[in-house]
Design a protein around this motif. Structure first.
Motif, PDB file in Angstrom:
ATOM      1  N   VAL A 110      10.707  40.998 -24.219  1.00  0.00           N
ATOM      2  CA  VAL A 110      10.836  41.027 -22.754  1.00  0.00           C
ATOM      3  C   VAL A 110       9.589  40.404 -22.135  1.00  0.00           C
ATOM      4  O   VAL A 110       8.461  40.749 -22.500  1.00  0.00           O
ATOM      5  CB  VAL A 110      11.026  42.463 -22.234  1.00  0.00           C
ATOM      6  CG1 VAL A 110      10.969  42.499 -20.710  1.00  0.00           C
ATOM      7  CG2 VAL A 110      12.348  43.021 -22.725  1.00  0.00           C
ATOM      8  N   VAL A 111       9.787  39.484 -21.224  1.00  0.00           N
ATOM      9  CA  VAL A 111       8.670  38.856 -20.521  1.00  0.00           C
ATOM     10  C   VAL A 111       8.908  38.936 -19.017  1.00  0.00           C
ATOM     11  O   VAL A 111      10.018  39.208 -18.556  1.00  0.00           O
ATOM     12  CB  VAL A 111       8.488  37.360 -20.908  1.00  0.00           C
ATOM     13  CG1 VAL A 111       8.376  37.195 -22.420  1.00  0.00           C
ATOM     14  CG2 VAL A 111       9.600  36.507 -20.347  1.00  0.00           C
ATOM     15  N   ALA A 112       7.842  38.720 -18.285  1.00  0.00           N
ATOM     16  CA  ALA A 112       7.965  38.499 -16.842  1.00  0.00           C
ATOM     17  C   ALA A 112       7.491  37.065 -16.574  1.00  0.00           C
ATOM     18  O   ALA A 112       6.620  36.552 -17.286  1.00  0.00           O
ATOM     19  CB  ALA A 112       7.130  39.499 -16.051  1.00  0.00           C
ATOM     20  N   TYR A 113       8.081  36.448 -15.593  1.00  0.00           N
ATOM     21  CA  TYR A 113       7.653  35.096 -15.223  1.00  0.00           C
ATOM     22  C   TYR A 113       7.400  35.105 -13.721  1.00  0.00           C
ATOM     23  O   TYR A 113       8.246  35.528 -12.938  1.00  0.00           O
ATOM     24  CB  TYR A 113       8.728  34.071 -15.578  1.00  0.00           C
ATOM     25  CG  TYR A 113       8.201  32.659 -15.505  1.00  0.00           C
ATOM     26  CD1 TYR A 113       7.642  32.055 -16.628  1.00  0.00           C
ATOM     27  CD2 TYR A 113       8.221  31.943 -14.314  1.00  0.00           C
ATOM     28  CE1 TYR A 113       7.125  30.775 -16.565  1.00  0.00           C
ATOM     29  CE2 TYR A 113       7.695  30.665 -14.243  1.00  0.00           C
ATOM     30  CZ  TYR A 113       7.158  30.085 -15.367  1.00  0.00           C
ATOM     31  OH  TYR A 113       6.626  28.825 -15.305  1.00  0.00           O
ATOM     32  N   GLN A 114       6.226  34.644 -13.345  1.00  0.00           N
ATOM     33  CA  GLN A 114       5.834  34.722 -11.932  1.00  0.00           C
ATOM     34  C   GLN A 114       5.481  33.350 -11.406  1.00  0.00           C
ATOM     35  O   GLN A 114       4.824  32.550 -12.077  1.00  0.00           O
ATOM     36  CB  GLN A 114       4.617  35.655 -11.801  1.00  0.00           C
ATOM     37  CG  GLN A 114       4.218  36.011 -10.371  1.00  0.00           C
ATOM     38  CD  GLN A 114       3.198  35.058  -9.761  1.00  0.00           C
ATOM     39  OE1 GLN A 114       2.603  34.258 -10.453  1.00  0.00           O
ATOM     40  NE2 GLN A 114       3.015  35.139  -8.453  1.00  0.00           N
ATOM     41  N   ALA A 115       5.906  33.066 -10.200  1.00  0.00           N
ATOM     42  CA  ALA A 115       5.444  31.870  -9.488  1.00  0.00           C
ATOM     43  C   ALA A 115       5.298  32.236  -8.021  1.00  0.00           C
ATOM     44  O   ALA A 115       5.925  33.185  -7.533  1.00  0.00           O
ATOM     45  CB  ALA A 115       6.417  30.705  -9.654  1.00  0.00           C
ATOM     46  N   ASP A 116       4.437  31.527  -7.341  1.00  0.00           N
ATOM     47  CA  ASP A 116       4.281  31.788  -5.917  1.00  0.00           C
ATOM     48  C   ASP A 116       3.910  30.505  -5.213  1.00  0.00           C
ATOM     49  O   ASP A 116       3.564  29.508  -5.837  1.00  0.00           O
ATOM     50  CB  ASP A 116       3.222  32.882  -5.654  1.00  0.00           C
ATOM     51  CG  ASP A 116       1.879  32.588  -6.306  1.00  0.00           C
ATOM     52  OD1 ASP A 116       1.326  31.476  -6.106  1.00  0.00           O
ATOM     53  OD2 ASP A 116       1.372  33.460  -7.030  1.00  0.00           O
ATOM     54  N   ASP A 117       4.005  30.558  -3.900  1.00  0.00           N
ATOM     55  CA  ASP A 117       3.554  29.445  -3.064  1.00  0.00           C
ATOM     56  C   ASP A 117       3.006  30.095  -1.798  1.00  0.00           C
ATOM     57  O   ASP A 117       3.748  30.395  -0.873  1.00  0.00           O
ATOM     58  CB  ASP A 117       4.714  28.491  -2.757  1.00  0.00           C
ATOM     59  CG  ASP A 117       4.251  27.272  -1.984  1.00  0.00           C
ATOM     60  OD1 ASP A 117       3.021  27.099  -1.807  1.00  0.00           O
ATOM     61  OD2 ASP A 117       5.113  26.487  -1.539  1.00  0.00           O
TER      62      ASP A 117
END
Lengths: 147, 147
Positions: A77-84
């Motif tokens: 299980v992973v988390a993937y994060q992106a933001d702007d």
């Protein structure tokens, strides 16, 4: 600081996936040796699946042949994060996708994804074991807005 | 793509802390309900300690009074990541600090850090339980360079 406090409003999952699919870079978050770990990555959204290619280091998902417990050992299980988020206005968004991740092993799929996620670094050019598919079981996101 | 592959060179811990101290935003990476979790945050480097304030959500480190196992329950291992990577040139750096985190509880310290890490969101304004101190036990970083 004279900037007003921003409101955080939750994003619907579909809107969150659209936003994360519109930026090229994010971070894979996983567990390594029982410690939280994070690594910059490139990604794309294909249908309702997120495909990511990490920028450096060892495999996020154990490659085929690693471990003795068979197929199950190759999913994590992973988390993937992106933001702007704009530092000046403090407006923007952040999205986190959490779910099971598997290494992409089919050569045709690897080729297809690699065309859209070309390697950034020389170490990436040596192999494709870091291309992973994330099933976005949980999609959380918020938007920082003025009101 | 006509951009050459970038070389990744490791950063010395001191240089990595200087770089991460020079940007205002990063992400706290931790474990929540046995799952990898990540949350945008503001941070500053004070001496050789990293102080972070998360932008939303519940506490990263259980607040005082949570759980029955006393002091030990209020420390957890987190990773903190920040980067500055130019999407055009594909040059930049990424730093990850990993170590034990504790909630800042001393009112004077909270006030001191809050002055440099003002809240961004209305929900942050309601409390200071999300101000955490991270001991950078492990500092990893790399620079993406042309040669």
């Amino acid at each position: 600081m004279s900037i007003s406090l921003r409101k955080t409003g939750p994003l619907a999952p579909g809107e969150a996936l659209t936003l994360i699919g519109g930026v090229p870079l994010g971070r894979i978050v996983f567990t390594e040796n029982a410690m939280p770990a994070v690594r910059p990555a490139s990604h794309l959204v294909v249908g309702d699946v997120l495909v990511a290619r990490s920028h450096d280091g060892s495999a996020v998902v154990p490659p085929p042949g690693a471990g003795a417990s068979g197929e199950g050992a190759r999913e994590t299980v992973v988390a993937y994060q992106a933001d702007d988020i704009d530092l000046g206005s403090r407006l923007g968004w952040s999205v986190v996708v959490t779910g099971p991740a598997t290494a992409v092993e089919d050569p045709d799929e690897i080729e297809e994804y690699a065309a859209e996620l070309p390697p950034w670094t020389e170490s990436q050019g040596e192999g494709s074991g870091q291309m992973i598919r994330i099933d976005p079981g949980i999609v959380n996101g918020y938007r920082l807005s003025e009101d």
